[in-house]
Write an enzyme that holds these catalytic residues in place. Sequence first.
Site, short mmCIF file in Angstrom:
data_model
loop_
_atom_site.label_atom_id
_atom_site.label_comp_id
_atom_site.label_asym_id
_atom_site.label_seq_id
_atom_site.Cartn_x
_atom_site.Cartn_y
_atom_site.Cartn_z
N CYS A 141 0.85 -1.18 0.00
CA CYS A 141 0.00 0.00 0.00
C CYS A 141 0.89 1.24 0.00
O CYS A 141 2.12 1.15 -0.01
CB CYS A 141 -0.93 0.00 1.22
N ASP A 183 12.50 21.89 -32.16
CA ASP A 183 12.98 20.68 -32.83
C ASP A 183 13.99 19.91 -31.98
O ASP A 183 14.49 18.87 -32.39
CB ASP A 183 13.58 20.99 -34.20
N CYS A 203 3.61 1.52 2.55
CA CYS A 203 4.87 0.84 2.23
C CYS A 203 5.76 1.73 1.38
O CYS A 203 6.99 1.72 1.54
CB CYS A 203 4.58 -0.47 1.50
N ASP A 255 17.22 24.38 -29.54
CA ASP A 255 16.30 24.95 -28.56
C ASP A 255 16.54 24.42 -27.15
O ASP A 255 15.70 24.62 -26.27
CB ASP A 255 14.85 24.63 -28.96
N ASP A 273 8.92 27.53 -31.93
CA ASP A 273 10.05 27.88 -32.78
C ASP A 273 9.55 27.84 -34.22
O ASP A 273 8.47 27.30 -34.51
CB ASP A 273 11.19 26.90 -32.56
#
Length: 773
Positions: A26, A659, A29, A663, A439
């Site tokens: 759970c 791309d 844990c 960038d 861009d």
Amino acid sequence: MTTAKLLNSQPAALPKTLLNIEGMRCAGCVAAVEKHLLATPGVVSASVNLLTATAVVEHQPELAQIDLTQRLTDKGFPSRLRDLQEVVIPSKTADSQPINQLLIALGLLALSIAGHIGQSTTLPHHQQGNTLASVWWHLSLATIALLGPGRFILVDGWQSLRNGHPNMHSLVGMGVSTAYLTSILALIFPQLMWECFFDEPVMLVGAMLLGRSLEAYARKAAAKDFDRLLALQPPTAHLLVGDQSIEVPVSQLQVGDWIKVLPGETVPADGHIRQGSSGIDESLLTGESQPVARQVGDTVTAGTNNHTAALDITVDRVGAETLLSRMVEVIANAQTRKVPLQQLADAVAGYFAYIVMGLAFLTVSGWYVASHWLAIDMPLLTSLKMGIAVLAIACPCALGLATPTAILVGTGIGAQRGLLIKGGDVLEKLRTIKTVVFDKTGTLTIGKPQVTKVQLFLTESEVWPLAAMAASGTNHPVAKAILAYANHLGYSAEQAIDSETVPGLGTVARSVSGHKVLLGSALWLQEQGVAVIEAEDPSARKGEGKPDYQALTPSPALKEGWGEGLAMHSSLVYISIDSQLAGVIGLVDPLRSDAADTVHSLQQQGLEVVLLTGDRSSVAHQIAAELGITRVFADIRPTQKAEIITELQKTGPVAMVGDGLNDAPALAVADVGMAIGDGTGVAIDTADVVLMVDKLTGVQTAIDLGKATGRKIRQNLFWAVVYNCLGIPVAAGLFYPWHITLDPAAAGACMAMSSVSVVLNSIGLRWTFREKS
């Protein structure tokens, strides 16, 4: 300083270790495992996922990996290092035998219910005529249930309690043990006039097993899209040795091997076609529904399907280096990146079991006292049953599964639609985006510019070999176009001594003959001391007493695929040789066919769309006008792009779409960096979201997916919190005056179903997007 030197100057990233962890039941844990890992000297951070049973640990280099696994194993969570070639299959982290477990659960429930019906008294001598209603039958069934299928719950619950991190099994184990021992006392001492409720532990164990079985199936359904990716890798390949084809395991393939892929077979490794042509189905990797024509020299990807003809392929990447393996690894690692809400839920769950045990104690003691005031028969038995109900109904699992299941389904849907999303935190950020920045080159345009106009101030033989030399030193689309044009004219690149690319500005190279060549923007050449004759457009030179541009007819390849309304925009690249302007090259790059629709769709949702480019202002504004973009930043350097993104973030979260090549700074600074491309190399490394399909519509899909996943996460957490906030008070008897109570068996059934409901709600995300597709 060269790019390599810049990279070497970056501080080395701390190593990360991936662990497979057993024994997590759970969210409590999860919190316990993270606590133990963070307490290990040298560990910097740890992120644990309940659904995939994995952990990613960032640590100091001197920390031995064996220390991590040993520490967790000693604390009751058997762990091992995950091999880099190994892939986590979330659906298999659930119980290994859900069918057997389901049958056992149904059998226990059926027998218990059958005996429960008709049971009319607490004393054994009143039940001797009915075997199923006999208390001895219930005693036998309860004993078998606890020592058989329920033994694991008791043992695991006790071990977790002893190790200081009580979990769901600890709560259920305490409940069934108390019910069983109380019933034993009632049987041994009939004068107590207590009810024997041996059926309660049987039904609790049955409900627990039923819930785990259904949860296992639900988890498998949640991991469906992920499993489809895993299934793409074929086990064998046809290795070409001389004139023979030998079937070998894919794991034995090496870079440079020649393999044959027959029609209908799956490509086993990344490579390029050396012989043949065929249609390749890339739908399960990119979401592209139509087969893509591939021929000699084209690249093919592992996991894609060969449709029409046999192909001979040269292997370029194998194993963990293939695109498919990297996609699977990214998606698997994405499950360990938590959203803030999940971190809060895990923190609460870490104390959940202690809180519930405290509430159970208060319930027993409170009702024992209140029963005397309210004149309730058998006050101790009544208070014990309510305390057991509190232990049975409490469910930390729903809290632990609320976020991971939604993220798993969301990232799986993204992969199916050609979106590689790096984490749940990315989906959460996509939900909040206010501004989308694009861009230009390779993003709003198709990224395949071609030379259309040229003005040279030296002879072709003097310029083109050196221009090709400078262009060959970079992978930028504009440089590729210049190199291709020079080759088309019959000129080969002169040999270079060294070459350096300045991202977003240009490239500089020095030839063996001693010439220094600059290829880039007018502004950059001017900064390097080159006298540049600037022009806003090639046609502007006409009639100004300057040499006219030499008009070229666009190639047939450039004309193909152009739709009505698509425009070409001239970008200018300047070349200098030994600090003297040698020529100006005009290039065009058509807009993507879906650029206008994507921009309009984003604006319709109230998002601001911005164009950010290093190209000339006139070109940028012309494109912006055609697409309906009103905010434009032009003539911007890569470092300035990051500054502009930071400024835009003052008004809200920003997504940057590029791309993935020039960038990187802007993608890193943006709240969400989105790279459009083929998903290889820099794109996967720099972006938060990679658009595997070369279409801008993926930007809108990613944002929609982020919003939908965010809604599911909040719905799941709301249900998990409300369930416990309402269920525990009901089980504790707070609504007893209105005759609203829960016996332990009903409380256990509610607990089992709460986890299942959360997982099923997450799976509903797939139906939402199926309707949209």
